[in-house]
Design an enzyme around this catalytic site. Structure first.
Site, PDB file in Angstrom:
ATOM      1  N   TYR A 120      -1.107  13.898   5.276  1.00 27.08           N
ATOM      2  CA  TYR A 120      -0.924  15.190   4.595  1.00 27.08           C
ATOM      3  C   TYR A 120      -1.141  16.315   5.622  1.00 27.08           C
ATOM      4  O   TYR A 120      -1.412  16.047   6.796  1.00 27.08           O
ATOM      5  CB  TYR A 120      -1.885  15.291   3.407  1.00 27.08           C
ATOM      6  CG  TYR A 120      -1.626  14.216   2.361  1.00 27.08           C
ATOM      7  CD1 TYR A 120      -0.483  14.265   1.560  1.00 27.08           C
ATOM      8  CD2 TYR A 120      -2.493  13.146   2.197  1.00 27.08           C
ATOM      9  CE1 TYR A 120      -0.229  13.274   0.608  1.00 27.08           C
ATOM     10  CE2 TYR A 120      -2.245  12.151   1.252  1.00 27.08           C
ATOM     11  CZ  TYR A 120      -1.108  12.217   0.460  1.00 27.08           C
ATOM     12  OH  TYR A 120      -0.848  11.235  -0.459  1.00 27.08           O
ATOM     13  N   ARG A 162     -12.420  14.112   5.069  1.00 32.49           N
ATOM     14  CA  ARG A 162     -11.867  12.756   5.014  1.00 32.49           C
ATOM     15  C   ARG A 162     -10.747  12.654   6.051  1.00 32.49           C
ATOM     16  O   ARG A 162      -9.826  13.471   6.052  1.00 32.49           O
ATOM     17  CB  ARG A 162     -11.313  12.472   3.613  1.00 32.49           C
ATOM     18  CG  ARG A 162     -10.911  11.014   3.460  1.00 32.49           C
ATOM     19  CD  ARG A 162     -10.734  10.590   2.027  1.00 32.49           C
ATOM     20  NE  ARG A 162     -11.062   9.174   1.924  1.00 32.49           N
ATOM     21  CZ  ARG A 162     -10.451   8.326   1.122  1.00 32.49           C
ATOM     22  NH1 ARG A 162      -9.507   8.734   0.317  1.00 32.49           N
ATOM     23  NH2 ARG A 162     -10.797   7.050   1.099  1.00 32.49           N
TER      24      ARG A 162
HETATM   25  C1  LIG Z   1      -3.395   6.381  -7.321  1.00 32.54           C
HETATM   26  C2  LIG Z   1      -4.107   6.767  -6.078  1.00 32.54           C
HETATM   27  C3  LIG Z   1      -4.373   8.100  -5.823  1.00 32.54           C
HETATM   28  C4  LIG Z   1      -5.070   8.454  -4.667  1.00 32.54           C
HETATM   29  N1  LIG Z   1      -5.364   9.771  -4.454  1.00 32.54           N
HETATM   30  C5  LIG Z   1      -6.089  10.133  -3.361  1.00 32.54           C
HETATM   31  C6  LIG Z   1      -6.495  11.476  -3.175  1.00 32.54           C
HETATM   32  O1  LIG Z   1      -6.230  12.349  -3.985  1.00 32.54           O
HETATM   33  N2  LIG Z   1      -7.203  11.765  -2.054  1.00 32.54           N
HETATM   34  C7  LIG Z   1      -7.550  10.812  -1.134  1.00 32.54           C
HETATM   35  O2  LIG Z   1      -8.209  11.139  -0.141  1.00 32.54           O
HETATM   36  N3  LIG Z   1      -7.183   9.525  -1.298  1.00 32.54           N
HETATM   37  C8  LIG Z   1      -6.487   9.160  -2.400  1.00 32.54           C
HETATM   38  N4  LIG Z   1      -6.175   7.842  -2.600  1.00 32.54           N
HETATM   39  C9  LIG Z   1      -6.703   6.838  -1.673  1.00 32.54           C
HETATM   40  C10 LIG Z   1      -8.028   6.297  -2.207  1.00 32.54           C
HETATM   41  O3  LIG Z   1      -9.021   7.285  -2.177  1.00 32.54           O
HETATM   42  C11 LIG Z   1      -8.523   5.075  -1.408  1.00 32.54           C
HETATM   43  O4  LIG Z   1      -8.703   5.447  -0.071  1.00 32.54           O
HETATM   44  C12 LIG Z   1      -7.580   3.889  -1.451  1.00 32.54           C
HETATM   45  O5  LIG Z   1      -7.132   3.678  -2.767  1.00 32.54           O
HETATM   46  C13 LIG Z   1      -8.254   2.614  -0.936  1.00 32.54           C
HETATM   47  O6  LIG Z   1      -9.555   2.457  -1.434  1.00 32.54           O
HETATM   48  P1  LIG Z   1      -9.893   1.600  -2.762  1.00 32.54           P
HETATM   49  O7  LIG Z   1      -9.617   0.164  -2.441  1.00 32.54           O
HETATM   50  O8  LIG Z   1     -11.333   1.892  -3.051  1.00 32.54           O
HETATM   51  O9  LIG Z   1      -8.988   2.086  -3.833  1.00 32.54           O
HETATM   52  C14 LIG Z   1      -5.471   7.468  -3.749  1.00 32.54           C
HETATM   53  C15 LIG Z   1      -5.184   6.129  -4.004  1.00 32.54           C
HETATM   54  C16 LIG Z   1      -4.523   5.771  -5.158  1.00 32.54           C
HETATM   55  C17 LIG Z   1      -4.245   4.319  -5.404  1.00 32.54           C
END
Ligand SMILES: Cc1cc2nc3c(=O)[nH]c(=O)nc-3n(C[C@H](O)[C@H](O)[C@H](O)COP(=O)(O)O)c2cc1C
Ligand code: SF4
Length: 706
Positions: free
Chosen positions: A188, A236
């Site tokens: 981004y 982040r």
């Molecule tokens: C549907 C969705 C929306 C996400 N939105 C964001 C976001 O708004 N900001 C961000 O930093 N990461 C976003 N992510 C990434 C997650 O924060 C995370 O890094 C990623 O899903 C992997 O970690 P997890 O296995 O705990 O889900 C998003 C991921 C998913 C699947």
């Protein structure tokens, strides 16, 4: 607090805020706000559920500081005007009420904006092709072929954007959030400027490390100036971009030091730019803890707290990582969509009851971000839906028969029993699981077994009476008030094939698990053996899993699909990894054993004739080719409804759900069961479409009761 996971539940300080525990909700864009970007009731419900679960800090996902130039999803949150403050304040309070610290992430999506759909801002002019990006190009025909043009921001625009970010942070503070996070990951806008791979500028915001960091550092400094130096600012960023010429761990250690020096209060480590989506939105193929190397190394370079995330699911592992000093905090994103009560279950030692996220991305990424709908989870139909909170124990328990022990049947049975109904679940085979059982055989899909284990455990712990190896008769069903039919789908051979059609094998038999040592194995199941070269005919998960399994055991696999693009109806990032593996390579950070042969895909085609040792394939233009093969496997499926029809004809009150209604994925099956439960009414009102309706007006109830 008495808990076996004491490291997870130890307080930690970030700047001037103290978190009561180390479990953090990672920012997730839940695409649930109003179209204007204002906080909705759904946003409040969703985040307060997670806060109730007991996280120490909840970082609200991507919130746009400047919606005119970039909003990541069409219903993402916005903070670019003071009119957003009241809604954001309600959101912050709904989190803080349950003891969690509330942090709001500011994100400018830049080149990955969903809105506007033109004039995308970036560090650099280029054309990009990112079908899986949060910019949703996938919904536009031919986007992958044509790509989209993005443009370099002018220096003046960058300077203006620094103030815009700071103003948005001020609004977040004004709304009562305990801190703000800057989203400088995943390609981004801020991340784009930081990236040595993406940023080709030659002004003061491009080129050297110092120049690439300048935009982010100026935003941090301006926020501190506007909100006060004690106001917590988290950043982040992606530790590895996983592209040649991109940022790697070595540079990320320098980034960490510079951010600490600039007064940043904590680091939230992530992975990827959108060119390398596997590492950012890790699908099933990624193992737990694959990112731990990052926080382990970065923690050695800084004193501020470090938060790590990505495929963290098991409390034992998470607790141990903190104990070993590999991370200060555990970040969970999808896990909390799937089970917002993860922290509570961990606290009380109810580990086997955690519904672990299986990283399928079907509900959250594909059906929400890609399809531009509000967030959901494939295996937690209650995600984001307040209707489930209103469900109460019945005062009029019904005798319900559920036919079929696949995901739809099990979810319906489990939830009906929770409501207090008397439920009997009939499964004709010797094993509960239905269509998901085959997934155990496809390397990379092992997490499906987490779901199978969880739901089987929940059934075993419930009051559901399970009758295995039992195909009920009409007479059996007459003893029940109501029948739920969840008999799944069966493979078939499409019409119009000539020759030795009997040689075509059903995929269910080919990928049937032979591991009789598994406690669940029905013992009498015998998989079908296939020869060296196998044609897999069909599309979707049945074909993907069958091809993956056969390729992994050294078969030469040729897929024939009548679709323009194989797997186009399945989740995009999963397909990205699958395609790499078909080509004998692997996605970023993964190192699976390459298949002996690449998997060949023939699109826009169908099988016309089966002969001894070969088949004739015909494409859309009626051109034919002969392919030598030992075996053919059909992956076409259709609803298995013979018995359902008998029940309907016999006048039974029966409702059809899941694949026996319409073949689909796991999400479809589980959500169909959830919808049944939401609509089920013990007064049995079925409308003309054989659907339940409840809460009909009193006057209608009165008329029908006479
Ligand atoms: C549907 C969705 C929306 C996400 N939105 C964001 C976001 O708004 N900001 C961000 O930093 N990461 C976003 N992510 C990434 C997650 O924060 C995370 O890094 C990623 O899903 C992997 O970690 P997890 O296995 O705990 O889900 C998003 C991921 C998913 C699947
Ligand atoms: S849809 Fe799949 S990946 Fe997303 S939260 Fe649910 S289980 Fe996890």
């Amino acid at each position: 607090m008495e808990t076996q996971f004491k490291h997870l539940f130890t307080p930690i300080r970030i700047g001037n805020m103290v978190l009561k525990n180390r479990i953090v909700h990672e920012p997730t864009d839940v695409s649930s706000s109003h179209s204007t970007g204002e906080v909705s009731e759904r946003d409040i419900h969703h985040h307060s559920e997670i806060a109730k679960g007991g996280v120490g800090m909840l970082i609200v996902g991507a919130t746009a500081p400047d919606s005119k130039t970039g909003r990541p999803t069409v219903t993402g949150l916005v903070a670019d005007g003071d009119n957003y403050i009241p809604g954001l304040a309600r959101l912050a309070q709904s989190i803080q009420r349950y003891g969690a610290k509330a942090v709001c992430q500011l994100q400018h999506p830049g080149r990955q904006s969903a809105i506007p759909r033109h004039n995308y801002m970036s560090s650099t002019d280029r054309v990009i092709k990112l079908p899986w990006s949060a910019g949703h190009e996938i919904v536009y025909a031919n986007a992958e072929e044509t790509g989209k043009a993005v443009r370099a921001m002018t220096t003046e625009e960058v300077l203006e954007m620094i103030d815009i970010f700071a103003e948005a942070a001020w609004r977040v503070k004004q709304a009562g959030f305990d801190g703000v996070e800057l989203h400088a990951a995943h390609g981004y806008l801020l991340s784009d400027f930081m990236s040595p791979y993406l940023n080709n500028r030659n002004d003061r915001f491009g080129g050297s490390f110092e120049n690439r960091m300048r935009f982010l550092l100026a935003v941090v400094s301006q926020i501190k100036a506007k909100c006060g130096k004690d106001y917590p600012v988290l950043v982040r960023y992606s530790v590895d971009e996983w592209v040649e010429g991109g940022r790697d761990l070595a540079e990320s250690i320098e980034v960490a030091k510079v951010l600490e020096e600039a007064g940043v209060d904590a680091l939230d480590l992530s992975q990827c730019i959108q060119e390398t989506p596997g590492s950012g939105f890790d699908p099933m193929q990624y193992p737990e803890g694959w990112t731990m190397y990052a926080s382990e190394a970065i923690k050695k370079a800084v004193k501020i707290p470090v938060l790590n995330s990505h495929t963290l699911r098991n409390p034992e592992y998470c607790d141990q990582m903190i104990a070993e000093g590999k991370t200060d905090m555990i970040g969970l994103a999808r896990q909390l969509l799937c089970d917002p009560y993860w922290p509570l279950k961990v606290q009380y030692g109810k580990v086997e009851d955690i519904r672990r996220c299986i990283s399928c991305l079907e509900g959250c990424w594909q059906e929400s971000m890609m399809a531009q709908k509000e967030i959901t989870c494939a295996i937690n139909p209650a995600c984001g839906r307040a209707e489930y909170d209103a469900l109460k124990k019945t005062e009029n328990p019904q005798k319900i028969a559920v036919v079929g022990g696949g995901p739809a049947g099990m979810e319906a049975a489990r939830r009906a029993a929770l409501l207090g109904h008397k439920v009997t679940l009939f499964e004709k085979s010797g094993e509960l699981g239905g269509a998901i059982l085959g997934c155990c055989m496809a390397p990379g899909k092992e997490k499906m077994k987490w779901y199978a284990d969880w739901i089987r455990t929940q059934i075993a712990k419930s009051n559901v009476e399970v009758k295995m190896n039992t195909a009920p008769t009409l007479k059996d069903h007459k003893k029940f008030d109501f029948v739920v039919n969840a008999t799944g789908a069966l493979s078939y051979v499409p019409e119009g094939v000539y020759g030795e059609v009997d040689r075509i094998k059903p995929f269910e038999k080919v990928i049937a698990c032979p591991r009789v040592k598994c406690p669940y194995h029905p013992k009498d199941r015998k998989p079908e053996k296939v020869g060296e070269t196998v044609v897999v005919w069909g599309d979707g998960y049945p074909a993907i899993d069958t091809a993956t399994f056969l390729a992994s055991i050294g078969k030469k696999v040729i897929i024939v699909t009548d679709q323009k693009e194989f797997g186009s109806a399945t989740e995009v990032i999963h397909m990205y990894v699958t395609r790499k593996r078909f080509a004998q390579t692997d996605a970023e950070a993964l190192d699976s054993k390459p298949y002996k042969y690449p998997v060949t895909v023939i699109e826009n085609s169908r099988i016309r004739e089966v002969r001894k040792g070969e088949i004739v394939v015909e494409d859309k233009a009626f051109n034919e080719q002969v392919i030598a093969c030992d075996d053919i496997v059909t992956c076409y499926v259709r609803p298995n409804i013979a018995f359902y029809q008998e029940m309907v004809d016999a006048g039974l009150k029966v409702f059809n759900i899941g694949d026996s209604d319409r073949p689909g994925n796991l999400s479809h099956a589980v959500h169909a069961a959830g919808d049944f439960i939401l609509n089920f009414d013990d007064k049995f009102i079925l409308n003309a479409n054989n659907c339940f309706i409840k809460d009909v007006p009193l006057e209608v109830q009165d008329i029908l009761s006479k």
